[in-house]
Design an enzyme around this catalytic site. Structure first.
Site, PDB file in Angstrom:
ATOM      1  N   ASP A   1      10.552   4.625   3.753  1.00 41.72           N
ATOM      2  CA  ASP A   1      11.584   3.678   3.312  1.00 41.72           C
ATOM      3  C   ASP A   1      12.744   3.727   4.300  1.00 41.72           C
ATOM      4  OD1 ASP A   1      10.055   2.875   1.155  1.00 41.72           O
ATOM      5  OD2 ASP A   1      10.844   4.434  -0.157  1.00 41.72           O
TER       6      ASP A   1
ATOM      7  N   LYS B   1       3.215   5.150   3.646  1.00 43.80           N
ATOM      8  CA  LYS B   1       3.426   4.002   2.767  1.00 43.80           C
ATOM      9  C   LYS B   1       4.476   3.067   3.378  1.00 43.80           C
ATOM     10  CE  LYS B   1       5.698   4.162  -1.345  1.00 43.80           C
ATOM     11  NZ  LYS B   1       6.605   3.010  -1.342  1.00 43.80           N
TER      12      LYS B   1
ATOM     13  N   ASP C   1       2.741  -1.127   0.067  1.00 43.28           N
ATOM     14  CA  ASP C   1       3.310  -1.100  -1.287  1.00 43.28           C
ATOM     15  C   ASP C   1       4.239  -2.299  -1.479  1.00 43.28           C
ATOM     16  OD1 ASP C   1       4.403  -0.315  -3.749  1.00 43.28           O
ATOM     17  OD2 ASP C   1       5.735   1.171  -2.854  1.00 43.28           O
ATOM     18  N   LEU C   2       3.626  -3.477  -1.676  1.00 44.51           N
ATOM     19  CA  LEU C   2       4.451  -4.678  -1.886  1.00 44.51           C
ATOM     20  C   LEU C   2       4.396  -5.122  -3.346  1.00 44.51           C
ATOM     21  CD1 LEU C   2       3.836  -6.675   1.427  1.00 44.51           C
ATOM     22  CD2 LEU C   2       5.741  -5.184   0.813  1.00 44.51           C
ATOM     23  N   LYS C   3       3.651  -4.396  -4.168  1.00 46.10           N
ATOM     24  CA  LYS C   3       3.627  -4.632  -5.623  1.00 46.10           C
ATOM     25  C   LYS C   3       3.574  -6.128  -5.950  1.00 46.10           C
ATOM     26  CE  LYS C   3       6.473  -0.543  -6.628  1.00 46.10           C
ATOM     27  NZ  LYS C   3       6.960  -0.198  -5.278  1.00 46.10           N
ATOM     28  N   PHE C   4       2.481  -6.768  -5.553  1.00 45.23           N
ATOM     29  CA  PHE C   4       2.372  -8.210  -5.803  1.00 45.23           C
ATOM     30  C   PHE C   4       2.425  -8.511  -7.301  1.00 45.23           C
ATOM     31  CE2 PHE C   4      -0.271  -8.021  -1.736  1.00 45.23           C
ATOM     32  CZ  PHE C   4       0.796  -8.383  -0.944  1.00 45.23           C
ATOM     33  N   HIS C   5       3.200  -9.507  -7.664  1.00 43.19           N
ATOM     34  CA  HIS C   5       3.350  -9.914  -9.069  1.00 43.19           C
ATOM     35  C   HIS C   5       3.683 -11.403  -9.055  1.00 43.19           C
ATOM     36  CE1 HIS C   5       5.351  -8.897 -13.226  1.00 43.19           C
ATOM     37  NE2 HIS C   5       4.390  -9.790 -13.311  1.00 43.19           N
ATOM     38  N   ASP C   6       2.649 -12.238  -9.240  1.00 40.29           N
ATOM     39  CA  ASP C   6       2.855 -13.678  -9.097  1.00 40.29           C
ATOM     40  C   ASP C   6       1.724 -14.380  -9.840  1.00 40.29           C
ATOM     41  OD1 ASP C   6       3.661 -16.230  -7.992  1.00 40.29           O
ATOM     42  OD2 ASP C   6       4.522 -15.125  -6.308  1.00 40.29           O
TER      43      ASP C   6
ATOM     44  N   ASN D   1      -3.390 -17.275  -8.206  1.00 38.48           N
ATOM     45  CA  ASN D   1      -3.792 -17.818  -6.909  1.00 38.48           C
ATOM     46  C   ASN D   1      -2.967 -17.217  -5.768  1.00 38.48           C
ATOM     47  OD1 ASN D   1      -5.198 -19.757  -5.136  1.00 38.48           O
ATOM     48  ND2 ASN D   1      -3.126 -20.598  -4.913  1.00 38.48           N
ATOM     49  N   THR D   2      -1.665 -17.059  -5.997  1.00 38.94           N
ATOM     50  CA  THR D   2      -0.796 -16.513  -4.941  1.00 38.94           C
ATOM     51  C   THR D   2      -1.155 -15.057  -4.647  1.00 38.94           C
ATOM     52  OG1 THR D   2       0.934 -18.023  -5.633  1.00 38.94           O
ATOM     53  CG2 THR D   2       1.629 -16.153  -4.300  1.00 38.94           C
TER      54      THR D   2
ATOM     55  N   THR E   1       8.549   4.516 -12.005  1.00 43.40           N
ATOM     56  CA  THR E   1       9.019   5.875 -12.356  1.00 43.40           C
ATOM     57  C   THR E   1      10.543   5.947 -12.465  1.00 43.40           C
ATOM     58  OG1 THR E   1       8.579   6.324 -10.025  1.00 43.40           O
ATOM     59  CG2 THR E   1       7.085   7.295 -11.606  1.00 43.40           C
TER      60      THR E   1
ATOM     61  N   ARG F   1       9.733  15.457  -6.907  1.00 41.92           N
ATOM     62  CA  ARG F   1      10.947  16.183  -6.512  1.00 41.92           C
ATOM     63  C   ARG F   1      10.676  17.675  -6.561  1.00 41.92           C
ATOM     64  NH1 ARG F   1      11.663  11.940  -5.164  1.00 41.92           N
ATOM     65  NH2 ARG F   1      13.351  10.463  -5.518  1.00 41.92           N
TER      66      ARG F   1
ATOM     67  N   GLY G   1       9.109  10.363  -0.805  1.00 40.80           N
ATOM     68  CA  GLY G   1      10.003   9.534   0.000  1.00 40.80           C
ATOM     69  C   GLY G   1      11.168  10.335   0.523  1.00 40.80           C
ATOM     70  N   ARG G   2      12.338  10.068  -0.097  1.00 37.94           N
ATOM     71  CA  ARG G   2      13.596  10.601   0.422  1.00 37.94           C
ATOM     72  C   ARG G   2      13.589  12.107   0.661  1.00 37.94           C
ATOM     73  NH1 ARG G   2      16.650   7.134  -4.061  1.00 37.94           N
ATOM     74  NH2 ARG G   2      14.574   7.412  -4.959  1.00 37.94           N
TER      75      ARG G   2
HETATM   76  O1  C5P Z   1      12.343   8.475  -2.325  1.00 38.87           O
HETATM   77  P1  C5P Z   1      11.320   8.547  -3.420  1.00 38.87           P
HETATM   78  O2  C5P Z   1      10.446   9.777  -3.337  1.00 38.87           O
HETATM   79  O3  C5P Z   1      11.932   8.349  -4.786  1.00 38.87           O
HETATM   80  O4  C5P Z   1      10.362   7.315  -3.134  1.00 38.87           O
HETATM   81  C1  C5P Z   1       9.353   6.911  -4.016  1.00 38.87           C
HETATM   82  C2  C5P Z   1       8.608   5.765  -3.402  1.00 38.87           C
HETATM   83  O5  C5P Z   1       7.571   5.365  -4.282  1.00 38.87           O
HETATM   84  C3  C5P Z   1       9.464   4.544  -3.133  1.00 38.87           C
HETATM   85  O6  C5P Z   1       9.005   3.972  -1.922  1.00 38.87           O
HETATM   86  C4  C5P Z   1       9.179   3.614  -4.293  1.00 38.87           C
HETATM   87  O7  C5P Z   1       9.251   2.262  -3.930  1.00 38.87           O
HETATM   88  C5  C5P Z   1       7.730   3.998  -4.644  1.00 38.87           C
HETATM   89  N1  C5P Z   1       7.328   3.776  -6.024  1.00 38.87           N
HETATM   90  C6  C5P Z   1       7.942   4.358  -7.108  1.00 38.87           C
HETATM   91  N2  C5P Z   1       7.516   4.092  -8.389  1.00 38.87           N
HETATM   92  C7  C5P Z   1       6.473   3.315  -8.593  1.00 38.87           C
HETATM   93  C8  C5P Z   1       5.818   2.729  -7.503  1.00 38.87           C
HETATM   94  C9  C5P Z   1       6.267   3.003  -6.206  1.00 38.87           C
HETATM   95  O8  C5P Z   1       8.887   5.135  -6.925  1.00 38.87           O
HETATM   96  N3  C5P Z   1       6.021   3.118  -9.826  1.00 38.87           N
END
Ligand code: C5P
Length: 230
Positions: free
Chosen positions: A10, A31, A58-63, A66-67, A117, A178, A206-207
């Site tokens: 990210d 990701k 991870d673009l989480k399509f929601h439409d 057809n799209t 989450t 975490r 992520g972070r």
């Molecule tokens: O920084 P952190 O560990 O919180 O990042 C979690 C990653 O997982 C982010 O890129 C977030 O978009 C993704 N994610 C999430 N919860 C979901 C689906 C994806 O936190 N249900």
């Protein structure tokens, strides 16, 4: 079998590439989410793949169905390893998302997003969902399984009941990881070891990793901790 770690890049285009060059594709998958994709476009995926990484888009399509169907079709051209759609898009949309993958030899893993989450029961109620959070995750996961998806994204808290309900083949991807107390927007979190011990196939970091002093070392330490699980 690839590494159970998925690192959420990210970051912007330049930062993501700089970090990826310091990581080992044997240790983790990467990701690409909305921040990086809107900064780097499809090009960044190709560059990360050239470094040897599996890419989870991870673009989480929601439409409308057809799209989503066409969006999944476009993903195939990018040779990605995993992609996702929102389970709450409904049965028809989920089915439409699986169609482009039928009869493909090397098809990406298709995952449904259940309840983010960062949400808890109070936030669910704010958007009109009165169901208990765990039950909501279970029913959306069943919908995904019934409509041909390979797995779901869920929090570590829901892994055990999902394993019971959906079996061992269904892929569970768990963000909200975490080492200690959560200090940000993730409300349903767990440690890497706890998530894997509960039965997650993949954990998303992520972070905690990307902003650590030494992301590569951090990843190796997490792998080492996981390897000690019996
Ligand atoms: O920084 P952190 O560990 O919180 O990042 C979690 C990653 O997982 C982010 O890129 C977030 O978009 C993704 N994610 C999430 N919860 C979901 C689906 C994806 O936190 N249900």
């Amino acid at each position: 079998m690839s590494s159970p770690l998925i690192i959420a890049l990210d970051l912007n285009n330049k930062e993501a590439l700089k970090l990826a060059k310091k990581l080992d594709p044997k240790d983790c998958n990467l990701k690409v989410g909305s921040q990086l994709f809107t900064s780097g476009g499809p090009e960044i995926i190709l560059k990360l793949k050239d470094l040897g990484f599996n890419i989870f888009l991870d673009l989480k399509f929601h439409d409308i169905p057809n799209t989503v169907n066409q969006a999944v079709r476009s993903c195939l051209d990018l040779g990605i390893w995993m992609l996702n759609v929102h389970a709450s898009g409904g049965a028809e949309m989920l089915q439409a998302s699986t169609l482009p993958l039928k009869d493909k030899k090397q098809k990406p893993i298709l995952i449904g997003v259940t309840v983010l989450t960062s949400l808890d029961e109070a936030s669910l109620e704010e958007v009109g969902i009165k169901k208990n959070l765990k039950n909501q995750v279970i029913s959306l996961s069943k919908l995904c399984q019934k409509n041909g998806l390979d797995g779901v994204v869920c929090s570590a808290k829901e892994i055990k009941p999902l394993r019971r309900e959906l079996g061992n083949e269904f892929i569970l991807v768990t963000p909200g990881i975490r080492k200690n107390q959560s200090v940000d927007d993730q409300k349903r979190f767990a440690t890497p070891v706890a998530a894997i011990e509960s039965g997650a196939d993949y954990i998303v970091l992520g972070r905690e990793v990307i902003f650590s002093k030494d992301p590569s070392l951090e990843i190796k330490e997490i792998l080492e901790d996981i390897s000690k699980i019996n």
